[in-house]
Design a protein around this motif. Structure first.
Motif, PDB file in Angstrom:
ATOM      1  N   MET A 241       0.836  -1.215   0.000  1.00 52.42           N
ATOM      2  CA  MET A 241       0.000   0.000   0.000  1.00 52.42           C
ATOM      3  C   MET A 241       0.863   1.254   0.000  1.00 52.42           C
ATOM      4  SD  MET A 241      -2.874   1.072   2.757  1.00 52.42           S
ATOM      5  CE  MET A 241      -3.531   2.702   2.863  1.00 52.42           C
ATOM      6  N   LYS A 242       1.948   1.199   0.847  1.00 54.76           N
ATOM      7  CA  LYS A 242       2.831   2.371   0.912  1.00 54.76           C
ATOM      8  C   LYS A 242       3.621   2.535  -0.379  1.00 54.76           C
ATOM      9  CE  LYS A 242       3.061   2.178   5.889  1.00 54.76           C
ATOM     10  NZ  LYS A 242       3.801   1.891   7.097  1.00 54.76           N
TER      11      LYS A 242
ATOM     12  N   ALA B  38       1.339   3.935  -2.979  1.00 53.98           N
ATOM     13  CA  ALA B  38       1.120   5.377  -2.795  1.00 53.98           C
ATOM     14  C   ALA B  38       2.352   6.170  -3.238  1.00 53.98           C
ATOM     15  CB  ALA B  38       0.807   5.661  -1.327  1.00 53.98           C
TER      16      ALA B  38
ATOM     17  N   VAL C 103      10.118  10.651   7.761  1.00 54.31           N
ATOM     18  CA  VAL C 103       9.565  10.656   9.122  1.00 54.31           C
ATOM     19  C   VAL C 103       8.367   9.713   9.233  1.00 54.31           C
ATOM     20  CG1 VAL C 103       8.597  12.137  10.930  1.00 54.31           C
ATOM     21  CG2 VAL C 103      10.381  13.001   9.484  1.00 54.31           C
ATOM     22  N   THR C 104       7.871   9.252   8.091  1.00 50.21           N
ATOM     23  CA  THR C 104       6.757   8.303   8.145  1.00 50.21           C
ATOM     24  C   THR C 104       7.315   6.886   8.346  1.00 50.21           C
ATOM     25  OG1 THR C 104       6.754   7.787   5.790  1.00 50.21           O
ATOM     26  CG2 THR C 104       5.504   9.726   6.471  1.00 50.21           C
ATOM     27  N   SER C 105       6.413   5.929   8.527  1.00 49.55           N
ATOM     28  CA  SER C 105       6.885   4.565   8.795  1.00 49.55           C
ATOM     29  C   SER C 105       7.148   3.772   7.515  1.00 49.55           C
ATOM     30  CB  SER C 105       5.877   3.838   9.680  1.00 49.55           C
ATOM     31  OG  SER C 105       4.617   3.830   9.050  1.00 49.55           O
ATOM     32  N   ALA C 106       7.191   4.461   6.375  1.00 50.07           N
ATOM     33  CA  ALA C 106       7.476   3.751   5.117  1.00 50.07           C
ATOM     34  C   ALA C 106       8.897   3.184   5.165  1.00 50.07           C
ATOM     35  CB  ALA C 106       7.336   4.714   3.937  1.00 50.07           C
TER      36      ALA C 106
ATOM     37  N   PHE D 164      21.165  14.073   6.100  1.00 53.05           N
ATOM     38  CA  PHE D 164      21.061  15.329   6.854  1.00 53.05           C
ATOM     39  C   PHE D 164      22.410  15.993   7.112  1.00 53.05           C
ATOM     40  CE2 PHE D 164      17.483  12.605   8.072  1.00 53.05           C
ATOM     41  CZ  PHE D 164      16.446  13.397   7.613  1.00 53.05           C
TER      42      PHE D 164
ATOM     43  N   THR E 244      13.672   9.780  15.099  1.00 54.68           N
ATOM     44  CA  THR E 244      14.469   8.770  14.375  1.00 54.68           C
ATOM     45  C   THR E 244      15.156   9.303  13.116  1.00 54.68           C
ATOM     46  OG1 THR E 244      12.825   7.822  12.872  1.00 54.68           O
ATOM     47  CG2 THR E 244      12.829   6.972  15.127  1.00 54.68           C
ATOM     48  N   LEU E 245      15.161  10.632  12.941  1.00 58.90           N
ATOM     49  CA  LEU E 245      15.853  11.167  11.761  1.00 58.90           C
ATOM     50  C   LEU E 245      17.360  10.997  11.905  1.00 58.90           C
ATOM     51  CD1 LEU E 245      13.967  14.452  10.774  1.00 58.90           C
ATOM     52  CD2 LEU E 245      14.038  12.300   9.547  1.00 58.90           C
TER      53      LEU E 245
ATOM     54  N   GLU F 204      10.672   2.240  12.728  1.00 61.69           N
ATOM     55  CA  GLU F 204       9.388   2.304  12.017  1.00 61.69           C
ATOM     56  C   GLU F 204       8.210   2.415  12.986  1.00 61.69           C
ATOM     57  OE1 GLU F 204       8.883  -0.809   9.065  1.00 61.69           O
ATOM     58  OE2 GLU F 204      10.873  -0.325   8.311  1.00 61.69           O
TER      59      GLU F 204
ATOM     60  N   ARG G  18       8.077   5.884  14.435  1.00 65.40           N
ATOM     61  CA  ARG G  18       7.564   6.878  13.476  1.00 65.40           C
ATOM     62  C   ARG G  18       6.042   6.819  13.343  1.00 65.40           C
ATOM     63  NH1 ARG G  18      12.551   5.699  10.945  1.00 65.40           N
ATOM     64  NH2 ARG G  18      11.679   4.114   9.579  1.00 65.40           N
ATOM     65  N   ASP G  19       5.461   5.644  13.588  1.00 64.53           N
ATOM     66  CA  ASP G  19       3.997   5.548  13.544  1.00 64.53           C
ATOM     67  C   ASP G  19       3.339   6.104  14.806  1.00 64.53           C
ATOM     68  OD1 ASP G  19       3.057   4.797  11.124  1.00 64.53           O
ATOM     69  OD2 ASP G  19       3.114   2.636  11.503  1.00 64.53           O
TER      70      ASP G  19
ATOM     71  N   PHE H 276       5.739  14.571  13.779  1.00 66.42           N
ATOM     72  CA  PHE H 276       6.880  15.478  13.965  1.00 66.42           C
ATOM     73  C   PHE H 276       6.714  16.714  13.097  1.00 66.42           C
ATOM     74  CE2 PHE H 276      11.668  16.174  13.201  1.00 66.42           C
ATOM     75  CZ  PHE H 276      11.791  16.958  14.336  1.00 66.42           C
TER      76      PHE H 276
ATOM     77  N   PHE I 220       0.176  11.109   2.892  1.00 66.55           N
ATOM     78  CA  PHE I 220       0.864  10.823   4.154  1.00 66.55           C
ATOM     79  C   PHE I 220       0.037   9.874   5.040  1.00 66.55           C
ATOM     80  CE2 PHE I 220       3.452  14.399   2.795  1.00 66.55           C
ATOM     81  CZ  PHE I 220       4.715  13.887   3.062  1.00 66.55           C
TER      82      PHE I 220
ATOM     83  N   ALA J 288      -1.603   7.370   3.754  1.00 64.30           N
ATOM     84  CA  ALA J 288      -1.215   6.065   3.206  1.00 64.30           C
ATOM     85  C   ALA J 288       0.181   5.669   3.695  1.00 64.30           C
ATOM     86  CB  ALA J 288      -1.251   6.118   1.676  1.00 64.30           C
ATOM     87  N   MET J 289       1.078   6.653   3.822  1.00 64.85           N
ATOM     88  CA  MET J 289       2.438   6.369   4.291  1.00 64.85           C
ATOM     89  C   MET J 289       2.440   5.811   5.718  1.00 64.85           C
ATOM     90  SD  MET J 289       4.802   6.963   2.086  1.00 64.85           S
ATOM     91  CE  MET J 289       3.650   6.106   1.089  1.00 64.85           C
ATOM     92  N   HIS J 290       1.409   6.207   6.494  1.00 63.64           N
ATOM     93  CA  HIS J 290       1.312   5.708   7.870  1.00 63.64           C
ATOM     94  C   HIS J 290       0.341   4.531   7.966  1.00 63.64           C
ATOM     95  CE1 HIS J 290       3.794   8.574  10.033  1.00 63.64           C
ATOM     96  NE2 HIS J 290       3.283   9.545   9.305  1.00 63.64           N
ATOM     97  N   GLY J 291      -0.180   4.103   6.824  1.00 67.85           N
ATOM     98  CA  GLY J 291      -1.059   2.939   6.808  1.00 67.85           C
ATOM     99  C   GLY J 291      -2.453   3.197   7.357  1.00 67.85           C
ATOM    100  N   VAL J 292      -2.947   4.436   7.240  1.00 69.09           N
ATOM    101  CA  VAL J 292      -4.303   4.746   7.728  1.00 69.09           C
ATOM    102  C   VAL J 292      -5.320   4.310   6.667  1.00 69.09           C
ATOM    103  CG1 VAL J 292      -5.833   6.593   8.537  1.00 69.09           C
ATOM    104  CG2 VAL J 292      -3.360   6.774   8.905  1.00 69.09           C
TER     105      VAL J 292
END
Lengths: 385, 260
Positions: free
Chosen positions: A1-2, A5, A215-218, A383, B68-69, B89, B92-93, B97, B117, B119-123
């Motif tokens: 899914m990720k 997207a 920053v996302t969990s992807a 960074f 976690t950056l 991971e 981050r969920d 931030f 975003f 979708a990136m977090h799986g919502v």
């Protein structure tokens, strides 16, 4: 899914911007029109003119030679007034004036170059600015040179009725294509991949939008794949556009027959060719993605890409200039693809080399995707100031 | 309130290598700079915890470690029980931030970015649609949801960044300098929303150098100076009846040994 997207985002970014689509497809369209126009200018120039030529003096041999060579296009008219005839040429009323010295044919027959005496003369008065006049002058001088050569003939080369060249026209075409097209294809694919990938990866990194995704969990590997897959598809469209531009305009540019070119290759050849092109696009995109991820800015990524472009161009030219490369070269990325494409186009045995080259491309692509994912996790690369 | 911490930093240390250019800017000959030096603190569920300190104290570095950056050289931090070092991971969920470092692609619309975003977090789509309606209405983004981000005003952009950061309804919201560069109206919208998030049971960790913001929002404060925790406690405990500003400079002068 990720991953889906991430891929959709890249496609949306690209296909949502008409300017980007135009810049991708435009090179192919421009190449087609420019090459076709050039070919048209080179090959479709009108070759028949009506030549109205005055003759002063006489040479039965030369006049009959010209008459048989030019045919009905040439009208020879005898004149006794050379000065008036020169004026006629100047004013453009006639195409040209040929002036033979007195007793030209007899003098030519008896002339001994060792004697040191001046040779019999032919003068052609013409106007270079006039197409017909200039064309007649060029053809007539060539004819006269050939005539002069045939008089003092010592030996002939390939003048018999026997067939000396055993290559068919199509084989010649295949050799030309084999030498030229692989380089063009790789260069076009590279430039297409470069423009898109630099903007999408190094551009996103520079603008700080890539960090927002980090920053996302992807997964980092999903982010890398989410760049390489859609960018490869987009770059393939650009490369295909440029390739079609070249392929369709090539026959016109070279004055060849398109149908003759196409029938020389079997369906399997086309499949292998497609496989090679399809596999080299993600290879180059993944290399560029890794470079763009490593670079701090688009500017830095561009300068790194310049170096890679030189390497890729050298690899794609090596096979053209270095004869008899062994089959082992198919294990070298880019070079293997170029050699395989070359063999297909030249009609050689390419299946094994081609399949190995495709496999190498895919393996190296996977390695660069892993490298990109690793770099996306590196704080120094992502960074570091 | 003192149950299991939702955010726990344990002996965080982070050192950066200074480039020649950076050494010239900072007027130092040292090649390495200690940004965070053995920092430990805990933030509890439902509270707003403020990291207060001057520029260069290590606040942003701490928040970047928590998000976690970047990775700490020593120590570890836990968000909702998950290690930032080992379970990036999952962490981050659990967090949203917000920092000026993270930007939104100007080509896209707020509506699309919210979905992306999410979708990136799986919502899932239904939850996403409902959250979009609520948050966009709450921040007045609904009227601009189909306008390209590059065409939005600074204030509206900040609001969009805020809702995108919390698209997945995180347990912890981490804010680096939440009101920096905002006009008074947008700053009020943001501070009001932080209080609203708190009332919804969310935990908030923010960094700032603005005393009034700490006084208005924070339940507990950690004063960071030179990468170390100089003082920590509730506002009452920390200030001991003095204004926060006076107390801060008292702590600062006590550590640095110089009058500001």
């Amino acid at each position: 899914m990720k991953l889906k997207a991430l891929m959709q985002k890249e496609f949306r970014r690209f296909f949502g911007d008409p300017k980007l689509i135009i810049t991708l497809i435009l090179p192919g369209i421009l190449i087609y029109f420019i090459y076709s126009l050039m070919g048209g200018l080179i090959w479709d120039r009108p070759v028949s003119h009506d030549y109205n030529v005055l003759v002063y003096g006489e040479s039965t041999a030369v006049e009959s030679l010209m008459q048989s060579s030019f045919g009905e296009d040439l009208t020879l008219t005898r004149t006794d007034d050379k000065d008036a005839a020169v004026e006629e040429v100047k004013s453009g009323n006639i195409t040209a004036l040929i002036s033979f010295s007195e007793n030209f044919d007899e003098e030519v027959a008896s002339y001994d170059p060792q004697s040191g005496l001046p040779a019999p003369q032919v003068e052609i008065f013409y106007r270079s600015a006039d197409d017909a006049s200039s064309s007649f002058y060029t053809a007539a001088t060539a004819l006269l040179s050939a005539y002069e050569g045939s008089i003092s003939n010592c030996f002939d080369v390939n003048l018999g009725d026997t067939q000396y060249d055993f290559s068919s026209t199509s084989e010649v075409i295949m050799t030309v294509l084999g030498g030229l097209l692989p380089f063009l294809v790789v260069t076009l694919i590279f430039s297409s991949c470069m423009s898109i990938t630099l903007e999408s990866v190094a551009g996103e990194k520079e603008r700080g939008t890539l960090a927002t995704i980090l920053v996302t969990s992807a997964k980092r590997s999903d982010i890398a794949l989410g760049k390489v897959i859609p960018l490869s598809c987009i770059a393939a469209i650009g490369a295909l556009s440029s390739f079609l531009g070249i392929a369709l305009s090539m026959p016109q540019l070279m004055g060849l027959d398109m149908g003759g070119m196409l029938v020389e290759y079997a369906f399997g050849d086309y499949l292998l060719l497609l496989g090679l092109i399809v596999s080299i696009v993600p290879l180059i995109v993944s290399i560029m993605t890794a470079i763009s991820t490593y670079a701090k800015s688009v500017k830095e990524a561009s300068s790194f890409s310049g170096v890679i472009m030189i390497v890729v161009m050298v690899l794609s030219l090596v096979s053209t200039f270095v004869a008899s490369l062994g089959d082992w070269v198919c294990c070298i990325p880019v070079l293997g693809t170029v050699v395989a494409v070359q063999r297909i186009l030249e009609g050689g045995a390419a299946l094994l080399v081609g399949l190995v080259a495709i496999a190498v491309n895919l393996v190296v692509t996977a390695l660069f995707i892993l490298l990109t994912a690793k770099m996306l996790s590196s704080e120094r690369i992502m960074f570091g100031k | 309130m003192q149950e299991t911490p939702i955010v726990r930093a344990e002996g965080l240390k982070k050192t950066f290598t200074l480039s020649e250019k950076q050494r010239k800017i900072e007027k130092t000959s040292q090649k390495r700079k200690v940004a965070v030096d053995g920092l430990s603190f805990s933030a509890y569920p439902g509270e707003i915890y403020g990291l207060l300190g001057p520029n260069g104290a290590g606040k942003t570095t701490t928040l970047r470690i928590l998000s976690t950056l970047i990775k700490p050289d020593e120590g570890d931090a836990f968000v909702g029980g998950c290690s930032v070092l080992k379970e990036g991971e999952k962490v981050r969920d659990k967090i949203g931030f917000m920092t000026s470092e993270l930007k939104l692609e100007g080509f896209f619309t707020p509506s699309y970015l919210f979905d992306f975003f999410g979708a990136m977090h799986g919502v899932d789509k239904a939850t996403l649609a409902q959250r979009k309606r609520e948050l966009f209405a709450r921040f007045g983004i609904d009227r601009f949801q189909e306008v390209k981000v590059s065409d939005l005003s600074t204030g509206m952009l900040q609001k969009v960044s805020l809702v995108v950061a919390i698209v997945h309804d995180p347990e912890v919201v981490i804010f680096d300098e939440p009101t920096n560069g905002l006009d008074v109206l947008t700053a009020k919208v943001v501070t009001d929303f932080l209080l609203e998030l708190k009332s919804m049971g969310k935990s908030i960790l923010l960094s700032t150098h603005i005393f009034s913001l700490v006084e208005k929002l924070c339940d507990r404060v950690g004063v960071i100076i030179d990468g170390r925790m100089a003082a920590e406690g509730t506002l009452e405990e920390l200030c001991e009846g003095k204004p926060l500003e006076d107390k801060f400079f008292e702590i600062y002068e006590g550590i640095k040994g110089e009058t500001v």
